[in-house]
Scaffold this motif. Structure first.
Motif, mmCIF file in Angstrom:
data_model
loop_
_atom_site.group_PDB
_atom_site.id
_atom_site.type_symbol
_atom_site.label_atom_id
_atom_site.label_comp_id
_atom_site.label_asym_id
_atom_site.label_seq_id
_atom_site.Cartn_x
_atom_site.Cartn_y
_atom_site.Cartn_z
ATOM 1 N N LEU A 155 -10.749 11.322 -3.625
ATOM 2 C CA LEU A 155 -10.178 10.431 -3.456
ATOM 3 C C LEU A 155 -8.114 10.046 -3.361
ATOM 4 C CD1 LEU A 155 -8.910 9.669 -6.624
ATOM 5 C CD2 LEU A 155 -9.326 12.001 -7.996
ATOM 6 N N ILE A 156 -7.465 11.918 -3.034
ATOM 7 C CA ILE A 156 -6.498 11.628 -2.723
ATOM 8 C C ILE A 156 -6.223 10.576 -1.796
ATOM 9 C CG2 ILE A 156 -4.940 12.904 -0.944
ATOM 10 C CD1 ILE A 156 -6.197 15.089 -3.138
ATOM 11 N N THR A 158 -8.293 7.463 -0.769
ATOM 12 C CA THR A 158 -8.403 6.441 -1.617
ATOM 13 C C THR A 158 -7.009 6.113 -2.337
ATOM 14 O OG1 THR A 158 -10.370 7.097 -1.887
ATOM 15 C CG2 THR A 158 -9.981 4.881 -2.832
ATOM 16 N N LYS A 159 -6.321 7.160 -2.323
ATOM 17 C CA LYS A 159 -4.882 6.626 -2.965
ATOM 18 C C LYS A 159 -4.365 5.948 -2.355
ATOM 19 C CE LYS A 159 -4.501 6.179 -6.949
ATOM 20 N NZ LYS A 159 -4.740 5.311 -8.058
ATOM 21 N N GLY A 160 -4.309 6.274 -1.000
ATOM 22 C CA GLY A 160 -3.727 5.761 0.389
ATOM 23 C C GLY A 160 -2.188 7.014 0.600
ATOM 24 N N CYS A 161 -2.798 8.412 -0.464
ATOM 25 C CA CYS A 161 -2.187 8.827 -0.235
ATOM 26 C C CYS A 161 -1.847 9.814 1.611
ATOM 27 C CB CYS A 161 -1.899 10.377 -1.024
ATOM 28 S SG CYS A 161 -1.948 9.864 -2.654
ATOM 29 N N PHE A 162 -0.372 10.541 1.550
ATOM 30 C CA PHE A 162 -0.835 11.892 2.819
ATOM 31 C C PHE A 162 -1.085 13.009 2.773
ATOM 32 C CE2 PHE A 162 0.891 15.041 5.401
ATOM 33 C CZ PHE A 162 0.877 14.529 7.215
ATOM 34 N N LEU A 163 -2.433 12.674 2.894
ATOM 35 C CA LEU A 163 -3.145 14.040 2.833
ATOM 36 C C LEU A 163 -2.897 15.467 3.461
ATOM 37 C CD1 LEU A 163 -5.445 15.973 1.265
ATOM 38 C CD2 LEU A 163 -7.156 14.692 2.700
ATOM 39 N N ALA A 164 -2.622 16.840 3.503
ATOM 40 C CA ALA A 164 -2.554 17.704 3.417
ATOM 41 C C ALA A 164 -3.359 19.200 3.395
ATOM 42 C CB ALA A 164 -0.566 17.977 3.578
ATOM 43 N N CYS A 165 -3.492 19.467 3.849
ATOM 44 C CA CYS A 165 -4.837 21.388 3.698
ATOM 45 C C CYS A 165 -4.863 21.962 4.419
ATOM 46 C CB CYS A 165 -6.524 20.072 3.996
ATOM 47 S SG CYS A 165 -6.876 19.162 3.117
ATOM 48 N N ASP A 166 -4.194 23.131 3.577
ATOM 49 C CA ASP A 166 -4.720 23.923 4.171
ATOM 50 C C ASP A 166 -5.292 24.891 3.653
ATOM 51 O OD1 ASP A 166 -4.197 26.474 5.293
ATOM 52 O OD2 ASP A 166 -2.144 27.038 4.289
ATOM 53 N N LEU A 167 -6.847 25.107 4.292
ATOM 54 C CA LEU A 167 -8.103 25.362 4.006
ATOM 55 C C LEU A 167 -8.545 25.716 4.663
ATOM 56 C CD1 LEU A 167 -9.125 21.407 2.391
ATOM 57 C CD2 LEU A 167 -8.610 23.940 0.748
#
Ligand code: ATP
Ligand code: MG
Ligand code: MG
Length: 306
Positions: A155-156, A158-167
């Motif tokens: 979803l993030i 698809t909205k065109g955002c910069f996706l950062a993950c600390d997982l």
């Protein structure tokens, strides 16, 4: 706008014992402090402290919601959590006097319902724009499975955002496969990604071909960043370490805040290393000192690998 998402936050209750912890005894405390627990909220704290506007999102238990919100407000973190049944887990940290160590007890999480998840997804679907940066950080609570995480990350994107993950673990693998733009695995998280005889360097090269910004953090040894076909070896300044818990969260928050605002990778790496080095000098899991962070930043060294 920057958003941080902490799906499974916590309230840390630091109990300072008068004497060393002993079984079958009434262990008396002389001080109790509350701290916010949860990786996204820690990153939000660092961003806010650097004066970068952001909003902390996620789920929080309705039974101790006021307490959780108070802890966030004490830390000056802007927040908008979705209330779920049950309590936000509390982590009890029993601290022996004179730095003799601590004992941590973490409660189980609340269970999020299908309706709670819909509320979060709806909020993001309505509010996110392509100019936004979204950090998804930390563990997932009961009821929020890998399929839900997949839906969230996609979803993030698809909205065109910069996706950062600390997982970590499977969630980290999913982040890479879902098109994350930023990851910051520590040494253990990287080891978990290795397949067969593969080396850490081989793995990082493979991931860097998919993820725009990859930072492998190595505690006191600093970090290695892969960005736009270049490698930056970041040497952390030397400090007297008191508690390194949350160093990575502080690094992620201060890095993303600077990178989002300026797009300057080296400045972001240096400030993040300065803030995180300051953080490890304190018992608290998110506090750092701004003046000290700037001084430490000037001691950070970056070596270009190619
Ligand atoms: P977290 O507990 O927040 O998840 P982490 O294990 O993800 O932490 P680390 O690799 O331990 O992250 O640390 C992140 C960064 O913090 C390092 O790359 C470094 O810049 C800084 N740092 C950590 N420990 C120290 C230290 N003892 N001295 C100086 N800098 C440190
Ligand atoms: Mg670590
Ligand atoms: Mg970490």
């Amino acid at each position: 706008m920057i958003y941080t998402i902490t799906l499974n936050p916590a309230i840390d209750r630091l109990i300072f014992l008068q004497e060393q912890l002993e079984k079958r005894k009434n262990n008396r405390a002389h001080k109790v402090l509350y701290d916010v627990g949860g990786k996204g909220t820690h990153a939000s704290y660092a961003m806010s402290k650097l004066g970068v506007e952001n909003l902390a999102l996620g789920f929080a238990g309705v039974m101790n919601l006021a307490k959780f919100q108070q802890v966030l407000e004490d830390k000056e973190i802007n927040h908008q959590f979705i209330a779920t049944d049950g309590s936000t887990r509390e982590s009890v940290i029993l601290i022996d006097p004179e730095n003799q160590g601590s004992t941590m007890i973490t409660e189980p999480s609340f269970t999020v319902s299908a309706a709670d998840k819909e509320k979060l997804f709806d909020y993001l679907a309505v509010n996110l724009t392509p100019q936004d940066l979204v950090l998804v950080a930390g563990s997932t609570p009961a009821g929020f499975d890998l399929v839900d995480l997949t839906e969230l990350l996609l979803l993030i994107k698809t909205k065109g955002c910069f996706l950062a993950c600390d997982l970590s673990s499977e969630a980290l693998k999913l982040a890479i496969a879902s098109g994350a733009d930023f990851i910051k695995p520590n040494e253990l998280e990287l080891q978990e990604l290795l397949v067969g005889e593969e080396t850490v360097e081989e793995k990082l090269t493979e991931i860097a071909a998919q993820v725009a910004v990859v930072i492998a953090s190595r505690g006191e040894q600093g970090s290695i960043c892969y960005f736009e076909g270049k490698q930056y070896q970041v040497i952390a300044p030397h400090v007297e370490e008191v508690n390194d818990t949350g160093a990575g969260d502080c690094f992620v928050g201060s890095f993303l805040a600077t990178f989002y605002q300026t797009g300057e990778i080296e400045q972001a790496l240096m400030l993040a290393s300065g803030c995180a080095a300051s953080k490890v000098r304190y018992e608290d899991s998110c506090y750092f000192n701004l003046v000290e962070a700037q001084e430490l930043k000037s001691k950070v060294r970056i070596k270009h690998q190619n």
